[in-house]
Design a protein around this motif. Structure first.
Motif, PDB file in Angstrom:
ATOM      1  N   THR A  46      25.703  55.659 -98.516  1.00  0.00           N
ATOM      2  CA  THR A  46      26.936  55.826 -98.744  1.00  0.00           C
ATOM      3  C   THR A  46      27.859  54.439 -99.687  1.00  0.00           C
ATOM      4  O   THR A  46      27.549  53.355 -98.804  1.00  0.00           O
ATOM      5  CB  THR A  46      28.033  56.063 -97.795  1.00  0.00           C
ATOM      6  OG1 THR A  46      27.474  57.623 -97.231  1.00  0.00           O
ATOM      7  CG2 THR A  46      29.115  56.677 -98.230  1.00  0.00           C
ATOM      8  N   VAL A  48      31.287  52.886-100.315  1.00  0.00           N
ATOM      9  CA  VAL A  48      32.846  53.147-100.163  1.00  0.00           C
ATOM     10  C   VAL A  48      33.667  52.394-101.212  1.00  0.00           C
ATOM     11  O   VAL A  48      33.250  51.042-101.009  1.00  0.00           O
ATOM     12  CB  VAL A  48      33.482  53.163 -98.696  1.00  0.00           C
ATOM     13  CG1 VAL A  48      35.035  53.723 -98.602  1.00  0.00           C
ATOM     14  CG2 VAL A  48      32.485  54.219 -98.021  1.00  0.00           C
ATOM     15  N   VAL A  51      34.821  48.749-100.012  1.00  0.00           N
ATOM     16  CA  VAL A  51      33.843  48.303 -98.967  1.00  0.00           C
ATOM     17  C   VAL A  51      32.735  47.664 -99.572  1.00  0.00           C
ATOM     18  O   VAL A  51      32.288  46.489 -99.175  1.00  0.00           O
ATOM     19  CB  VAL A  51      33.662  49.281 -97.695  1.00  0.00           C
ATOM     20  CG1 VAL A  51      32.560  48.927 -96.584  1.00  0.00           C
ATOM     21  CG2 VAL A  51      35.199  49.817 -97.144  1.00  0.00           C
ATOM     22  N   HIS A  52      32.050  48.551-100.307  1.00  0.00           N
ATOM     23  CA  HIS A  52      30.900  48.388-100.831  1.00  0.00           C
ATOM     24  C   HIS A  52      30.870  47.925-102.346  1.00  0.00           C
ATOM     25  O   HIS A  52      29.770  47.426-102.640  1.00  0.00           O
ATOM     26  CB  HIS A  52      29.855  49.566-100.749  1.00  0.00           C
ATOM     27  CG  HIS A  52      29.544  49.931 -99.205  1.00  0.00           C
ATOM     28  ND1 HIS A  52      30.520  50.898 -98.751  1.00  0.00           N
ATOM     29  CD2 HIS A  52      28.618  49.608 -98.240  1.00  0.00           C
ATOM     30  CE1 HIS A  52      30.036  51.210 -97.547  1.00  0.00           C
ATOM     31  NE2 HIS A  52      28.930  50.353 -97.369  1.00  0.00           N
ATOM     32  N   PRO A 125      39.585  60.225-101.575  1.00  0.00           N
ATOM     33  CA  PRO A 125      39.359  58.650-101.719  1.00  0.00           C
ATOM     34  C   PRO A 125      37.706  58.355-102.233  1.00  0.00           C
ATOM     35  O   PRO A 125      36.888  59.115-101.869  1.00  0.00           O
ATOM     36  CB  PRO A 125      39.603  57.900-100.393  1.00  0.00           C
ATOM     37  CG  PRO A 125      40.296  58.953 -99.503  1.00  0.00           C
ATOM     38  CD  PRO A 125      39.702  60.383 -99.980  1.00  0.00           C
ATOM     39  N   SER A 127      34.309  57.495-103.004  1.00  0.00           N
ATOM     40  CA  SER A 127      33.207  57.039-102.418  1.00  0.00           C
ATOM     41  C   SER A 127      31.991  57.965-102.994  1.00  0.00           C
ATOM     42  O   SER A 127      31.956  58.925-103.395  1.00  0.00           O
ATOM     43  CB  SER A 127      33.250  57.375-100.830  1.00  0.00           C
ATOM     44  OG  SER A 127      32.754  58.700-100.417  1.00  0.00           O
ATOM     45  N   PHE A 315      25.375  41.029 -92.863  1.00  0.00           N
ATOM     46  CA  PHE A 315      26.301  41.983 -93.172  1.00  0.00           C
ATOM     47  C   PHE A 315      26.458  43.239 -92.337  1.00  0.00           C
ATOM     48  O   PHE A 315      25.373  43.913 -92.269  1.00  0.00           O
ATOM     49  CB  PHE A 315      26.453  42.421 -94.612  1.00  0.00           C
ATOM     50  CG  PHE A 315      27.402  43.241 -95.119  1.00  0.00           C
ATOM     51  CD1 PHE A 315      28.585  42.829 -95.073  1.00  0.00           C
ATOM     52  CD2 PHE A 315      27.244  44.708 -95.163  1.00  0.00           C
ATOM     53  CE1 PHE A 315      29.840  43.607 -95.679  1.00  0.00           C
ATOM     54  CE2 PHE A 315      28.230  45.549 -95.727  1.00  0.00           C
ATOM     55  CZ  PHE A 315      29.431  45.092 -95.822  1.00  0.00           C
ATOM     56  N   GLU A 316      27.439  43.334 -91.433  1.00  0.00           N
ATOM     57  CA  GLU A 316      27.441  44.665 -90.701  1.00  0.00           C
ATOM     58  C   GLU A 316      28.997  45.234 -90.834  1.00  0.00           C
ATOM     59  O   GLU A 316      29.908  44.558 -90.812  1.00  0.00           O
ATOM     60  CB  GLU A 316      27.136  44.422 -89.306  1.00  0.00           C
ATOM     61  CG  GLU A 316      25.783  43.889 -89.059  1.00  0.00           C
ATOM     62  CD  GLU A 316      25.275  43.967 -87.515  1.00  0.00           C
ATOM     63  OE1 GLU A 316      26.235  44.439 -86.742  1.00  0.00           O
ATOM     64  OE2 GLU A 316      24.243  44.009 -87.257  1.00  0.00           O
ATOM     65  N   HIS A 317      28.837  46.550 -90.951  1.00  0.00           N
ATOM     66  CA  HIS A 317      30.364  47.126 -90.948  1.00  0.00           C
ATOM     67  C   HIS A 317      30.838  47.032 -89.619  1.00  0.00           C
ATOM     68  O   HIS A 317      29.933  47.133 -88.591  1.00  0.00           O
ATOM     69  CB  HIS A 317      30.227  48.392 -91.462  1.00  0.00           C
ATOM     70  CG  HIS A 317      29.473  48.515 -92.583  1.00  0.00           C
ATOM     71  ND1 HIS A 317      30.288  48.269 -93.777  1.00  0.00           N
ATOM     72  CD2 HIS A 317      28.327  49.218 -93.089  1.00  0.00           C
ATOM     73  CE1 HIS A 317      29.493  48.349 -94.783  1.00  0.00           C
ATOM     74  NE2 HIS A 317      28.211  48.998 -94.491  1.00  0.00           N
ATOM     75  N   PHE A 318      32.050  47.367 -89.224  1.00  0.00           N
ATOM     76  CA  PHE A 318      32.615  47.549 -87.985  1.00  0.00           C
ATOM     77  C   PHE A 318      32.604  46.391 -87.037  1.00  0.00           C
ATOM     78  O   PHE A 318      32.558  46.318 -85.994  1.00  0.00           O
ATOM     79  CB  PHE A 318      32.075  48.603 -87.393  1.00  0.00           C
ATOM     80  CG  PHE A 318      32.088  49.904 -88.054  1.00  0.00           C
ATOM     81  CD1 PHE A 318      33.398  50.399 -88.419  1.00  0.00           C
ATOM     82  CD2 PHE A 318      31.061  50.644 -88.037  1.00  0.00           C
ATOM     83  CE1 PHE A 318      33.345  51.490 -89.103  1.00  0.00           C
ATOM     84  CE2 PHE A 318      31.243  51.887 -88.713  1.00  0.00           C
ATOM     85  CZ  PHE A 318      32.235  52.236 -89.379  1.00  0.00           C
TER      86      PHE A 318
ATOM     87  N   MET B   1      32.142  47.320 -81.739  1.00  0.00           N
ATOM     88  CA  MET B   1      30.730  47.705 -81.824  1.00  0.00           C
ATOM     89  C   MET B   1      30.074  47.659 -83.055  1.00  0.00           C
ATOM     90  O   MET B   1      30.977  47.812 -84.165  1.00  0.00           O
ATOM     91  CB  MET B   1      30.916  49.141 -81.286  1.00  0.00           C
ATOM     92  CG  MET B   1      29.330  49.836 -80.983  1.00  0.00           C
ATOM     93  SD  MET B   1      29.411  51.469 -80.503  1.00  0.00           S
ATOM     94  CE  MET B   1      29.860  51.229 -79.037  1.00  0.00           C
ATOM     95  N   GLU B   3      27.840  48.590 -86.316  1.00  0.00           N
ATOM     96  CA  GLU B   3      27.098  49.702 -86.977  1.00  0.00           C
ATOM     97  C   GLU B   3      25.863  50.145 -86.316  1.00  0.00           C
ATOM     98  O   GLU B   3      25.565  51.364 -86.126  1.00  0.00           O
ATOM     99  CB  GLU B   3      27.137  49.486 -88.506  1.00  0.00           C
ATOM    100  CG  GLU B   3      26.321  50.724 -89.391  1.00  0.00           C
ATOM    101  CD  GLU B   3      26.159  50.466 -90.780  1.00  0.00           C
ATOM    102  OE1 GLU B   3      25.996  49.246 -91.148  1.00  0.00           O
ATOM    103  OE2 GLU B   3      25.749  51.308 -91.473  1.00  0.00           O
ATOM    104  N   ASP B 120      23.759  57.468 -92.817  1.00  0.00           N
ATOM    105  CA  ASP B 120      24.462  56.117 -93.088  1.00  0.00           C
ATOM    106  C   ASP B 120      25.912  56.191 -92.171  1.00  0.00           C
ATOM    107  O   ASP B 120      26.563  57.340 -92.123  1.00  0.00           O
ATOM    108  CB  ASP B 120      24.659  55.974 -94.461  1.00  0.00           C
ATOM    109  CG  ASP B 120      25.109  54.490 -94.939  1.00  0.00           C
ATOM    110  OD1 ASP B 120      24.834  53.718 -94.238  1.00  0.00           O
ATOM    111  OD2 ASP B 120      25.248  54.126 -96.139  1.00  0.00           O
TER     112      ASP B 120
END
Lengths: 319, 319
Positions: A46, A48, A51-52, A125, A127, A315-318, B1, B3, B120
């Motif tokens: 995905t 977004v 974000v990406h 939105p 994505s 790179f990590e989300h969250f 936390m 991903e 994902d």
């Protein structure tokens, strides 16, 4: 414009028509012809907005990148890409945007003979979620857990340009217009290493693509294979513009931790090393040997004899 | 936390492990074992918060519905569901939400022996895209374009409850708590007609699931088959609560135009009619014959001898 007309107008006029697709776009499901001798490799990614990709990214680059990141996962498995489904969520129907977006998708699908077999268009939105599928002969798939103690670690192409582009977008570094164009091209139009993946599957023991960052993805490969690695940053093919702008240490740090490079990291036994290098050289694919697997279960980064440490793991989300 | 921990914690502890999955979650791609004798059926559906489910919908119902709408597409093809990929975009990592969401997914995947093979997780406005795959013997897939002149048109179950639930949410109709519970259950926890799809594929000529609305989806089937249909609303299995609340005409209008019912509409030749009815009766699956295909290329809705007209053609985005 109604949803169904959008689908018809922009998605059905695609360049590729494969013989193994019994039913493409337009029914409840697509139907593809399977083959006993091959595994089907499946991946989903995905993207977004914000974000990406930057909110002001061109529709063509969004379409290109959404396909590229998925084909990169197939490449890392040694699979031949065959079919994709595209789910796109849009704030509004903008025909010019859709024309450019699908052009970005079809540039890559045409090049790699991939057929768009379905998807969904929804309101919301911005994505994009693409599911890509390919085939790989059984026994040839390159998993992360296949590396053996003593295997050599290789990387395709060079690394760091996409990371430098993100720094430029955030005004953390100043680039000449020409430099900026070059690194933005790397960020927005990554080239999935599909051919490399299909060549190395005959020789390599494990592979992964760099989406989260060299260090993070090498770590994933090491953990899956229950091994460690020694990497000398002097051997990493860092893009020259990084060294020019950030100096040796800054360039190495960015090259190791920035994501979005979509090169392949792979391991190969001492026995297969020469054959693999020869095949890739014949195909004109640039590779660099950056280290060697060991039993330590540690990721040891050195510059020559000096040990380096990196706290950022990519790179990590969250996070 | 981070991903990766999210993925590990909530998605890898799943109930189903299929023999035909050579590689599940955790590598660049999943790998599945294909079969020469069967087509692989593939479908993708996105659910966006505020568009496809209320913003206050429970995480469990969102997980359930995201799987159900995809399995419904496989059912409409006559396919046996096997594998799903789940791409979820979340504003933040909420472990309680993820626990409920995956519980909603796994309730259905366990029941239907479907393995989660990848996906994902990304940061952004709440939406879910699932790609579901199944298998169907070659020559048995139920496409929309297979109906023949004179074929009988059938529908499974009853229709309209999900549409009434949406009216209740919008305060367009007043329901007792008990009625509201029943229709909200139909809206939030649709039951994909997977078993029906696998039975009818032996007898039916065409099929489609009702996601956009009975009228809209019958229209899709007619257009694909280049035929028309006569439907008598007296034969449509309208849920009783609709007639109680909206009267005969209002109930028929809603049952024809509201989406989200996820029943199957299918066509069957006069020759196969009895065998199909017998098989479905043995499986305890309720069906109703609602009309007959003809050469007119028109959708003709009657009540007895009186012709009715409907301007709304069902649920469409961007309309």
């Amino acid at each position: 414009m109604k949803e169904f007309e959008v689908i018809r107008e922009f998605f059905t006029a695609q360049p590729v028509s494969r013989k193994d697709v019994a039913m493409g776009i337009g029914d409840d499901c697509a139907l593809i012809q399977a083959n006993n001798d091959k595994y089907i490799a499946i991946t989903t990614d995905t993207l977004v907005a914000g974000v990406h990709f930057p909110n002001d990214a061109s529709a063509r680059s969004i379409g290109h990148k959404a396909v590229a990141v998925n084909l990169s996962d197939l490449a890392a498995m040694g699979a031949e890409p065959c079919w994709i489904s595209v789910a796109v969520t849009l704030p509004e129907v903008d025909t010019e945007w859709l024309r450019e977006f699908t052009a970005g998708i079809f540039e890559l699908t045409e090049y790699f003979n991939v057929q768009l077999i379905g998807g969904d268009t929804t309101s919301g939105p911005l994505s994009i979620t693409i599911t890509a599928q390919g085939t790989v002969p059984q026994g040839k798939a390159l998993c992360r857990n296949g590396a053996a103690n003593g295997d050599w670690v290789y990387i395709t192409g060079d690394v760091g340009k996409a990371g430098l582009a993100l720094q430029a977008i955030r005004n953390q570094v100043e680039l000449s217009p020409r430099e900026k164009n070059a690194v933005m091209e790397a960020l927005n139009y990554p080239k999935p290493q599909v051919l490399a993946g299909q060549i190395i599957r005959e020789y390599a023991s494990a592979a992964i693509d760099i989406s989260d960052g060299l260090l993070a993805d090498v770590t994933h490969l090491c953990r899956a294979s229950k091994l460690g690695v020694n990497i000398d940053v002097n051997d990493i093919p860092i893009a020259e513009v990084l060294i020019d702008k950030l100096g040796e240490e800054g360039a190495a740090r960015l090259a190791l931790t920035a994501g979005d490079d979509y090169q392949l990291i792979f391991t190969v036994s001492d026995t297969n090393k020469v054959a693999l290098e020869t095949e890739l050289s014949h195909a004109n694919i640039k590779i660099s040997c950056i280290g060697q697997m060991n039993k330590s279960e540690q990721i040891n980064i050195t510059r020559g004899d000096t040990s380096l440490s990196f706290s950022e793991s990519g790179f990590e989300h969250f996070s």
